[in-house]
Scaffold this motif. Structure first.
Motif: not given
Length: 370
Positions: A27-32
């Motif tokens: 559910a994360n929008s950032s690649a990290a």
């Protein structure tokens, strides 16, 4: 033979068989923040579900699920970066999107549960952790897998099952394999509140225990709270006013280290390392008492603000945290920070829950206080 709709009977029967598969989404929008999800899916031998999570120009969260999830068990892996509130909205929106897409079960894998420190009533504040638990249930989650909750009683805030995994086996393994002469070490609790966790580590490693008591421990000032105001005494006939027993003010004792750390390796254990001021102060005290090496072991390495710089300039030799929270930037700023991978136990928990197997094996030799 064909049914009235023109479909062969064998195909119709195959369609009536319920799907028993499962899908894993991030559910994360950032690649990290998706690194942990990728490690978990690699261990499970499955592909990460196809979805798009992004922020609109006005900072609204949008989630698009790119494949069918009807009748399937869905695991949502959500690691919490520094932007905590955005991560929470991403999780809520994705859970609701999967719920409205007719997913059978929606299980949240939240290694670090946010707002876990706000699990008690503080003056006229609120128990935000309870609010978050209600929001997750309303969004459609039916189960949660997490790791080392700040207080184990948080599980009671939820109306559905919560599996609170432990990172201690991985940290203990690191101590045994990566710290030379760890038999000459002593486990340290930086405050009396952390003594139970430290005792659990000490007993399993067959090491001694020390507790720092006094000025180094955190306590909240209660002087600004109106509840300490004395009651108003009114002169009434036959009544002398309300008389309460005298309350003695709290006074912290001088700093004391209970236990001998002289000539030893000091290993401070805790569940969260965020503001490192207390850890730096504890390290200085232990150095003064004769400890020649100082390690910090924590499950969740939030390492906010100037934490990397303070660690680098302090007497701390090494900080060991797990990858429940992304901290690659902090590792570049401070080479003293080391990472232990816990994707193995999270992947095994997902596999066991999907197959309906017991979770007891993941808690073997784990005490209640750990």
């Amino acid at each position: 033979r064909f049914d009235p709709l023109g479909l062969p009977y064998f195909r119709l029967q195959r369609m009536n068989v319920p799907k028993s598969g499962y899908r894993v989404f991030s559910a994360n929008s950032s690649a990290a923040c998706t690194e942990l999800a990728k490690k978990i899916t690699e261990r499970l031998g499955v592909e990460l579900g196809k979805s798009v999570v992004f922020q609109e120009s006005n900072r609204e969260t949008r989630v698009d699920v790119k494949e069918s999830v009807r009748g399937q068990t869905i695991f949502i892996i959500q690691t919490i970066p520094r932007d905590v509130n955005t991560a929470i909205m991403e999780l809520l929106v994705m859970a609701y999107a999967l719920k409205t897409s007719c997913a059978k079960n929606i299980i949240g894998v939240i290694p670090y549960f946010p707002y876990s420190k706000q699990c008690k009533m503080r003056k006229r504040g609120s128990i935000v952790c309870k609010l978050l638990a209600s929001m997750l249930a309303k969004a459609g989650l039916t189960h949660i897998i997490t790791m080392d909750l700040h207080q184990k009683e948080i599980q009671g805030f939820f109306s559905f099952p919560v599996d609170n995994l432990r990172a201690s086996p991985f940290l203990i393994q690191y101590i045994q394999e990566e710290i030379p002469d760890y038999r000459n070490a002593i486990i340290v609790a930086k405050s009396p509140a952390a003594a139970k966790r430290a005792q659990s580590y000490a007993e399993r490693l067959r090491l001694g225990l020390a507790v720092i008591h006094g000025e180094a421990q955190c306590s909240e000032s209660d002087m600004a709270d109106g509840r300490h105001s004395p009651p108003c005494v009114r002169n009434t006939t036959g009544h002398t006013g309300l008389e309460l027993p005298l309350m003695m003010a709290k006074e912290k004792p001088p700093i004391t280290v209970v236990g001998d750390v002289g000539g030893r390796i000091a290993i401070i254990v805790d569940d969260i390392i965020d503001d490192v001021g207390d850890f730096v102060a504890a390290a200085e005290i232990l150095k003064e008492r004769g400890a020649y090496k100082i390690y910090i072991m924590a499950t969740h390495g939030l390492l906010s603000a100037d934490a990397p710089r303070l660690i680098e300039e302090s007497a701390i030799d090494e900080v060991v945290v797990t990858n429940t929270v992304p901290h690659e930037v902090q590792k570049l700023q401070c080479p003293k920070i080391k990472t232990v991978d816990v994707s193995m136990i999270l992947a095994e928990a997902i596999r066991r829950i999907h197959n309906g197997e017991s979770m007891a094996y993941l808690f073997r030799n784990i005490t209640v206080d750990d």
